[in-house]
Enzyme design. Structure first.
Site, short mmCIF file in Angstrom:
data_model
loop_
_atom_site.label_atom_id
_atom_site.label_comp_id
_atom_site.label_asym_id
_atom_site.label_seq_id
_atom_site.Cartn_x
_atom_site.Cartn_y
_atom_site.Cartn_z
N CYS A 4 0.83 -1.21 0.00
CA CYS A 4 0.00 0.00 0.00
C CYS A 4 0.87 1.27 0.00
O CYS A 4 0.51 2.28 -0.57
CB CYS A 4 -0.99 0.00 1.16
SG CYS A 4 -0.21 -0.10 2.75
N THR A 5 2.04 1.17 0.64
CA THR A 5 2.97 2.30 0.60
C THR A 5 3.41 2.55 -0.84
O THR A 5 3.42 3.68 -1.32
CB THR A 5 4.20 2.03 1.50
OG1 THR A 5 3.78 1.97 2.84
CG2 THR A 5 5.24 3.13 1.34
#
Lengths: 540, 432
Positions: free
Chosen positions: B207-208
């Site tokens: 997700c980063t």
């Protein structure tokens, strides 16, 4: 252009360690090697591969069969030819961009006949010289401001001794760095930024992407307000501080939402009450007399240290200039970059203040204030926390009874951890005295190994007695053990390839440190003990 | 041949009695003759460490050396792999290295194997007196470890049978730091005993990468992990292909620009994508020479041996630390048998499930087969049908009782894991 591209590919792995500027320093280095035994050629091999500018081999010997048993950088075809010449040819094959030359003359004779010969080099690597020869080359190199590495491989014993009057290190590249985040004492811009973030009003996604540094600044501020301006001190208070952070997390039906930024904040809470301190090494540099007296000749390092000191006392209010980089933290891109910008801006401002001091100091010393590039000041400030200084004593100081550090030697001989390696240090010096007396190294003949051991031991005892270290009769208290005396005689000054390879490689690392000004070189005599697989560094 | 006296310096060590030597050292010319003529040593890897190891072994008197490496020579190897030249780029590392050593050192025989370590049968590894590892991956080390440990047998008292020990020496480097270690299966810890010595790789959360990139590395990983499969699904990514690497760099650069992230370079892209560990000549040379010295000591006993791990750190002065690490008595790879408690009524199926779920043993297993002595209890593959009926039987009917050692095999393992069964007596205690 093609050559440049090839170089960056060829040296890529090294550049990843010491950077393009480190590589540039290597590519400018002119290295002189004394004696082309395996210790010397292995050292040069490692440096030629790394891409030094050029090397010159000084050796008066011819290639013998024994050379072919321990030296990879000689050839069987070269038997009976000049060892300097054959080694130079083999070394040049390793890297076509490195220039190599040789002088077919014994180092001892060259040192005596033409000491000026050495002034043109960046670094002299003197191998397998006796102590007397080492003292001579050390004097020559110091006189001409040339860096020196002294190397010995002697049986299962190795010795590496850098000799530089002063190595000033900006990029010491420590293994662990601390984050200087100023969480408990933010400067106004950082404080204002933290205050501008509304925790309670943020919607959930934003709330879970507030960088932990901001959370900790806010928590520290609140804690101080509630505790008479104090930070958490006791264990219980620190737990309570972490509970305060957790209490800010979002909940759904009483269950805390998983918010990674809060997990990070709790894990990094110690940065609030344990900010980085000024190390004892840096403190000593700041207090050094070289920083107190800036002259026409002072290197820019000392000018900058003097400026740094003024900054700490004035604008910094006891703090170093901010480094400016921040660790990665769970955050939205925009918040993280904003935070990064604020830290960088402060670092730039601090560096500008240091620069102003430096210019004043230069002017006061009658020097051109514009002579110091801004880039150098910034670079210095970025690494200021980790500045290091290494001063090696001259070999004469170390070896003459009047100036040698007998107390340190005595202590090393009686400490369990260093006794064996300190004894090897003594025995290497004793072996040189043995050679001066009998014109051969102990153990040279199979039939005389035992007799030589007794003679070597008495040389060692005499050496210790001169330094005022008595009771060296082999007793446990600070003596030289018979086992080690025997091992030193057993190997009869043989230059084993593996030991030479270790010594030559340690020496190449030290050479790279001396040439690039990065990392921290050894500050004394390094003894490598191949029997126990240990090393010790002694600053006697 | 005119080379009389060539081994003078090493002969001091091998022909003279010493005070600080290994057990049973008997000096004499026979030792060097053994090294020259009969001793077999294998070097695994012909890279930075491998080149040094070959040279060091040959100049320490070893006359018969084999070297195995599947790689070919790249330009970026030339800063340290000193046996290779610019015109060798693209050729087999093992073959060129062997050739260069033999050209330079008369009388030494080096046999090259340009293949993967997994391509060789166990018999191949059996023939060497000592194996020296010059590897850069944990995976390959674990493979060689399981090979060496597969030869190990224990006697009835649980002591290792000395004639089955296949000693190894291992080295590794990163920048100015390195290590050398000695692995004597059954005596010193094996790699599996001390897996914690190898740090885990950093991995960024997806997700980063996808939503909140903050560093150039995040953008590079995004381009490689997310964009490549999406936009170039027909090509399999090859980190050694310059066009592929440039593509990742361009995409990462565009993403960094979109997010306002600074500091993107091609060099960094390569570093992140290939997980490049910086390697330099000097550190390799220190570690390889130390490893060779230990191989020499192991074979000749001419000096005391390393016990059993040496760390070298050259960043701040020189710091070394020699540590006698301890074996893990429960190691499934090198111990006489890991103790495992079951109820006698546990079925073989339950036992297998339990092993796979076990936090220590399970990490070596995916779909294990089980045998007891020469009896196949449950085998995957061709014998599955014949052995399936055992799955329902209680283990007490399949083995001789308390203390029986079963062999558990798995495609994740090269050799069987030995599990010593301990019956806990209370029938029906096992949860099902």
């Amino acid at each position: 252009m093609a050559v440049v591209a090839d170089k960056s590919k060829r040296y890529d792995r090294g550049i990843r360690v010491w950077g393009a500027h480190g590589q540039e320093a290597l590519e400018a280095a002119r290295v002189c090697l004394l004696n082309a035994g395996p210790t010397g050629t292995e050292t040069l091999k490692n440096l030629v591969l790394g891409g030094i500018h050029s090397f010159t081999v000084v050796d008066g010997a011819k290639v013998t069969p024994a050379d072919l048993g321990n030296n990879f950088l000689l050839t069987a075809d070269g038997l009976a030819a000049s060892r300097a010449q054959v080694a130079t040819e083999c070394l040049k094959e390793l890297n076509e961009s490195v220039a190599g030359s040789y002088v077919e003359e014994s180092p001892r004779s060259l040192m005596n006949s033409n000491p000026d010969f050495f002034r043109h080099f960046t670094l002299v690597i003197a191998t397998q010289l006796s102590e007397a020869g080492a003292v001579t080359i050390d004097k020559i190199c110091r006189q001409h401001g040339v860096r020196l590495l002294l190397l010995r491989s002697y049986g299962l014993l190795g010795y590496v001794r850098p000799s530089v009057p002063e190595q000033r290190i900006v990029e010491s590249k420590p293994d662990s760095k601390v984050d200087d985040l100023r969480l408990s004492n933010p400067w106004p811009e950082l404080e204002a930024y933290a205050a501008s973030i509304d925790l309670a009003g943020a919607e959930d996604v934003l709330h879970s992407h507030i960088p932990y540094a901001v959370l900790l600044i806010k928590a520290a501020q609140q804690w101080r307000q509630e505790h008479d301006g104090q930070l958490p001190g006791s264990c219980a208070e620190r737990t309570a501080f972490k509970d305060l952070l957790k209490s800010w997390q979002r909940h759904i039906d009483g269950i805390p939402l998983e918010e990674e930024n809060f997990t990070e904040a709790v894990a990094n809470a110690h940065k609030v009450w344990a900010p980085p301190t000024v190390s004892s090494e840096l403190r000593a540099i700041l207090e050094d007399s070289c920083a107190a007296h800036i002259t026409q000749q002072s290197p820019s390092f000392w000018v900058l240290v003097a400026a740094l000191k003024r900054f700490i006392e004035q604008e910094g209010q006891g703090q170093l200039p901010l480094e400016g980089s921040i660790p990665d933290m769970h955050a939205s891109t925009q918040q993280y970059l904003e935070l990064q910008r604020i830290y960088r801006a402060k670092a730039d401002a601090d560096a500008a203040a240091v620069e102003a001091h430096a210019r004043n100091i230069l002017e006061a010393a009658g020097r051109d204030p514009a002579s110091l590039p801004t880039s150098e000041v910034k670079h210095f400030c970025k690494h200021a926390r980790y500045l290091r200084l290494v001063r090696c004593r001259s070999l004469a100081e170390e070896t003459e009874p009047a100036s040698c550090r007998a107390d340190s030697l005595r202590a090393a001989l009686s400490s369990e951890e260093t006794a064996a390696n300190a004894a090897l240090y003594v025995l290497l010096r004793a072996a040189d005295r043995f050679h001066a007396t009998y014109q051969r190294y102990p153990g040279s003949f199979d039939s005389e190994v035992e007799e030589d051991a007794a003679l070597l031991k008495s040389q060692a005892n005499a050496l210790l007695a001169e330094c005022g270290i008595s009771g060296a009769g082999g007793s446990a208290a600070g003596g030289v053990s018979d086992d080690l005396v025997g091992e030193v005689c057993r190997c009869a000054a043989g230059e084993l390839h593996v030991v030479a390879a270790v010594v030559g490689a340690i020496a190449a690392q030290e050479a790279i440190k001396l040439l690039t000004g990065q990392f921290v070189p050894v500050g004394g005599a390094l003894v490598y003990n191949a029997m126990a697989c240990t090393t010790s560094v002694f600053a006697f | 041949m005119g080379l009389e006296g060539r081994w003078r310096d090493i002969d001091y060590l091998l022909t003279r009695q010493g005070n600080v030597v290994g057990p049973g050292f008997e000096p004499g010319p026979e030792i060097r003759e053994f090294l020259q003529n009969d001793c077999r040593v294998l070097v695994v890897g012909a890279g930075g460490l491998g080149c040094e190891l070959l040279k060091d072994l040959a100049l320490s008197g070893f006359g018969n050396i084999d070297v195995i490496d599947m790689d070919t020579i790249d330009v970026s190897n030339l800063n340290r792999q000193f046996l290779f030249r610019m015109h060798d780029v693209g050729r087999s590392k093992a073959e060129i290295a062997a050739q260069r050593i033999m050209q330079r050192i008369p009388g030494v025989s080096v046999t090259a194997h340009h293949c993967m370590i997994q391509d060789k049968p166990l018999d191949f590894y059996q023939q060497f007196h000592v194996i020296v590892l010059g590897l850069d991956s944990l995976e390959a080390r674990r493979y060689m470890n399981s090979v060496a440990c597969s030869f190990l047998e224990y006697d009835e008292d649980g002591q290792p049978d000395l004639s089955t020990i296949k000693p190894m020496v291992d080295g590794g480097t990163e920048g100015f730091k390195g290590h050398a270690r000695v692995l004597i299966p059954g005596v010193t810890p094996c790699f599996e005993c001390t897996l914690w010595l190898f740090p885990p790789q950093t991995k960024f959360p997806l997700c980063t990468l996808a939503e909140t990139p903050r560093s150039p590395a995040h953008c590079i990983e995004y381009a490689k992990i997310i964009l490549w499969p999406k936009e170039r699904s027909d090509d399999s990514f090859d980190a050694d292909c310059e066009e592929h690497m440039k593509w990742v760099y361009e995409k990462a650069l565009a993403r960094a620009a979109e997010f306002g992230i600074q500091g993107m370079t091609y060099q960094l892209t390569q570093g992140v994508v290939k997980n490049i560990i910086p390697a330099i000549a000097s550190t390799n040379a220190i570690v390889a020479a130390q490893c060779t010295l230990e191989a020499l000591k192991m074979v000749t006993m001419c000096s005391t041996g390393l016990n059993n791990y040496m760390m070298y750190v050259g960043t701040d002065g020189v710091y070394t630390l020699t540590t006698p690490y301890e074996r893990d008595e429960k190691c499934p790879i090198c111990s006489a048998g890991v103790s495992y408690e079951v109820s006698p009524s546990t079925t073989l199926q339950q036992l297998i499930d339990g092993l796979v779920a076990d936090p220590d043993l399970g990490k070596h297993l995916s779909a294990p087969s089980v045998s007891y002595g020469s009896t196949n209890l449950y085998m995957r593959g061709a014998l599955e049908g014949q052995t399936r009926h055992n799955l329902e039987k209680p283990i007490s009917e399949l083995v001789d009782g308390e203390g029986s050692v079963i062999h558990v095999n798995d495609r994740k393992l090269v050799s069987a894991m030995k599990v010593r069964l301990k019956f806990n007596g209370t029938n029906g205690h096992m949860e099902t």
